[in-house]
Design an enzyme around this catalytic site. Sequence first.
Site, PDB file in Angstrom:
ATOM      1  N   GLU A 264      -0.121   2.680   7.227  1.00 38.88           N
ATOM      2  CA  GLU A 264      -0.085   3.636   6.587  1.00 38.88           C
ATOM      3  C   GLU A 264      -0.765   4.594   6.635  1.00 38.88           C
ATOM      4  OE1 GLU A 264       1.471   3.206   4.468  1.00 38.88           O
ATOM      5  OE2 GLU A 264       1.364   0.555   3.903  1.00 38.88           O
TER       6      GLU A 264
ATOM      7  N   HIS B 213       1.798   6.724   9.185  1.00 38.26           N
ATOM      8  CA  HIS B 213       1.868   7.522   8.250  1.00 38.26           C
ATOM      9  C   HIS B 213       2.272   9.102   7.762  1.00 38.26           C
ATOM     10  CE1 HIS B 213       5.456   5.115   6.631  1.00 38.26           C
ATOM     11  NE2 HIS B 213       5.073   4.274   5.919  1.00 38.26           N
TER      12      HIS B 213
ATOM     13  N   GLU C 199      10.534   4.373   7.750  1.00 34.94           N
ATOM     14  CA  GLU C 199       9.506   2.803   7.903  1.00 34.94           C
ATOM     15  C   GLU C 199       9.895   2.882   9.251  1.00 34.94           C
ATOM     16  OE1 GLU C 199       7.152   2.088   5.801  1.00 34.94           O
ATOM     17  OE2 GLU C 199       8.334   3.512   4.363  1.00 34.94           O
TER      18      GLU C 199
ATOM     19  N   ALA D 192       0.621  -1.840  -0.565  1.00 36.22           N
ATOM     20  CA  ALA D 192      -0.174   0.079   0.039  1.00 36.22           C
ATOM     21  C   ALA D 192       1.127   1.300   0.357  1.00 36.22           C
ATOM     22  CB  ALA D 192      -0.861   0.152   1.180  1.00 36.22           C
ATOM     23  N   MET D 193       0.466   2.049  -0.299  1.00 31.22           N
ATOM     24  CA  MET D 193       1.091   3.745   0.494  1.00 31.22           C
ATOM     25  C   MET D 193       0.103   4.265   0.502  1.00 31.22           C
ATOM     26  SD  MET D 193       4.566   5.289  -1.416  1.00 31.22           S
ATOM     27  CE  MET D 193       4.302   6.604  -0.405  1.00 31.22           C
TER      28      MET D 193
ATOM     29  N   ASN E 286       0.060   8.129   0.518  1.00 29.19           N
ATOM     30  CA  ASN E 286       0.403   9.610   0.170  1.00 29.19           C
ATOM     31  C   ASN E 286      -0.884  10.062   0.598  1.00 29.19           C
ATOM     32  OD1 ASN E 286       1.137   7.765  -2.491  1.00 29.19           O
ATOM     33  ND2 ASN E 286      -1.007   6.920  -3.129  1.00 29.19           N
TER      34      ASN E 286
HETATM   35  N1  B3K Z   1       5.921   3.373   1.501  1.00 26.36           N
HETATM   36  C1  B3K Z   1       5.166   2.441   1.103  1.00 26.36           C
HETATM   37  C2  B3K Z   1       6.683   1.952   0.068  1.00 26.36           C
HETATM   38  C3  B3K Z   1       7.146   2.183  -0.912  1.00 26.36           C
HETATM   39  C4  B3K Z   1       8.226   1.344  -1.950  1.00 26.36           C
HETATM   40  C5  B3K Z   1       7.518   1.983  -2.974  1.00 26.36           C
HETATM   41  N2  B3K Z   1       9.081   0.843  -3.811  1.00 26.36           N
HETATM   42  C6  B3K Z   1       4.590   2.049   1.668  1.00 26.36           C
HETATM   43  C7  B3K Z   1       4.755   1.407   3.219  1.00 26.36           C
HETATM   44  O1  B3K Z   1       5.799   1.405   3.574  1.00 26.36           O
HETATM   45  O2  B3K Z   1       4.438   2.247   3.709  1.00 26.36           O
HETATM   46 ZN    ZN Z   2       5.623   2.632   5.577  1.00 27.20          ZN
END
Ligand code: B3K
Ligand code: ZN
Length: 868
Positions: free
Chosen positions: A297, A300, A319, A261-262, A264
Amino acid sequence: MAQTPQAKYRKDYQSPSHTITDVDLTFELQETQTTVTAISNVTQLGDQTSLKLDGESLTLKTVSVNGETWANYTETEGGLEIHALPNQFELTIVTELNPAENTALEGLYLSDGAFCTQCEAEGFRRITYFLDRPDVLAKYTTTVIADQEKFPSLLSNGNRIDQGTLKGNKHWVKWQDPHPKPSYLFALVAGDFDILRDNYKTKSGRDVQLEIYVDKGNLDRANHAMVSLINAMKWDEERFDLEYDLDIYMIVAVDFFNMGAMENKGLNVFNSKFVLANEKTATDTDYLGIEAVIGHEYFHNWTGNRVTCRDWFQLSLKEGLTVFRDQEFSSDLGSRAVNRINNVRIIRGPQFAEDASPMSHPIRPEKVIEMNNFYTLTVYEKGSEVIRMIHTLLGEEKFQKGIKLYFERHDGTAATCEDFVSAMEDASGISLKHFRLWYSQSGTPTVEVSSDFDESHSTYTLKVKQHTAPTADQAEKQALHIPFAVELYNSDGTTIDLVSNGQSVSNVLSLTESEQVFTFEGVNEKPVPSLFLEFSAPVKLEYDYDDQELSFLMVHANNEFSRWDAGQMLLAKHIKSNIERVQQNQECIVPESILAAFKGVLANKELDPALVAEMMTLPSFNEVSGWYDLIDVDAIDNVLTVFKASLANELKSELEQVYQRLEQGEYSLEHSAIGQRALRNCCLAYLARTESGQQLVEQQYQSAHNMTDTMAAMQAANSAQLSCRSGLMEDYSQKWKHDGLVMDKWFQLQGSNPDAGALKAIKETMNHEAFSMKNPNRVRSLIGAFMNTNPVNFHAKSGEGYQFAGEILRELNESNPQVASRLLDPLLKLKKYDSHRQALIRNELVTLKNMNNLAKDLYEKVTKALEE
Ligand code: B3K
Ligand code: ZN
């Protein structure tokens, strides 16, 4: 390869020559030809009047400065250099892209007909020319224009501020994100979705709209994600005093996604695997995975988005910390012991293996060719262990003070790992000077402990030596600051207070030198030590326990994790000695001590069933492999198989009793119900290896009313190679062939099929209607499972397993290098196999290396593996 890819070094960091404060983006979306207009306010920071922007796979249409066409620029290999610019200006760049052709799933692409984006780490440069680095923070306004019927939902970050229609059946929506952010947090989605809506009131009274977008028809699978999101929002307020900061939080589930997942800003994009679940389609493990990733997520938003990373070498800043937070979330909501056990399994298994491989790197890497290669277990999971050690050293209260100070100092900025450690140090008054080495030193320390009881003086001494073996990236190692949590047990199971030099001391000892001695007074009988409680540091422990001591700890240790750990040590000891026996052509024998200990565990109704299930689970093939410099594939497989069969047959009646006792009615997601299913299905996996196994497995498959029980039956049939396997597989495929996500479980079973003819079947499976090489989930399920969980077939002496992997990797190198690079990992460990296998693997790596279009993702790993 056209040009040898260049490495970047952490030490070479330079602040940007310019910054961009505001960006106005307009997307005219069309599948094969999308136009992007980017208007940026740019300010020069140093004395450079040229601006170098990053860009990849773009077609440049126009460049203008302050509204005037600007011809003074050069298109370069990695972007665009614009010359003779004023100090401050408005830059307009128009580019064109082809999302339909984007199979790498980075930048703007199509997932089953919906537009979506993935920009971390360096994907925004595939959307427009930009300062695509995390220390350039801008405010984004985004207008999305698309066909109204095909794409009713047009989404981007922040708040929806305007919308309208256009001629030709088009409509548009304008989004504004008030929080400055780096380009990697940009997102856009356009499609036709079903939407699950809810809302949340933050503790200061902000009303937040919650929206989960799923493919049409999947609304009945979105509930658990919503519940998890609300739980995460609440938990972050309670435990970390952190609140959400926008009026809307959106999650979109897509089928084509390179990772989980991402995060954003305000618009998370998720692999549908981590959103969609109902009891018919998802297992308990899936449910728990969804809770963890939704939490991750969401968390984050503060650790990553509000405070981001100065450069990608600092990735663990967001992370490691966010993994720590999601682990704590899952532990506070569910079973702390089971969560800890599963996290520790990952560290002891694949993370230790990564640290011993050619890709070994510290949690804050020093040298990177392709950033996507560094979203690793080391940066994430070991990074989280490093945060956990800080938490152990400071305690919850001081740790939270540190978090508070970190946000006071760095909110709204791009920070470094050093900034985080300094905040922790300053807020707590505890020095982390020596501890910082965990950020720059790679490899797994071994801690060797010996003990001595002096009856005449009533003292007990622990002698401790630490040593970190050289790794591929770093020859010299120093002693680390290791929190060493210990307990000493009297024979009646009570713990002894630790007293040194007449003073009561904390049970978290600090190891800081290569050799240290700790002496405790007032110890009147020879105690049993419990060492590295809760895995207080990511190290390998060497201590010569006898079976009796381990069996004692399995029963008497205060802490559930310690009990499990003692059981694992007992198993490890005898798995190792049996591997030696098998290598000397002797029979593999499961000792009485193990049978008795596990009988006791199964019979003990006081224990949490979830914990019993964990205790009954043997270390995986991969974890056992990690104990050796040279992996004897057949001996390890043989011993694990005999252990499973012996435990099954020797404990048959106990297993049957537990299996019958734990039969459930209604499916419930209560943690106690999950634990009971886990234990019942663990019993089934053993019982499958007994005479009555086949009948029991078939019966469970037929009567199962949830996916957890269905899959448990299929898994049992698969790994015990029951003759009912093919019938069950056929039935499942008939039922689910229209649903790729549900079929992934079936693909995984095909991939991990231990049968000698499995590879042929796997190749045929690639023609299954639900399989596609373009979908990362399918590839990982079938081929990833083959390469990672089918040791005997993958490492077949004929080399056919490696050849198959090579073919797949060459194909994916062109279509999706990120997925290829992940898949490649098992081949990097060639040095751990005999010379025959090594030569076969080397062959495949050399073939890859010689490809003339080898992606830099693969180049980086292949060259490291071949250099070693
Ligand atoms: N930040 C993204 C991971 C992105 C990976 C790019 N290849 C998901 C996460 O760690 O929450
Ligand atoms: Zn992450």
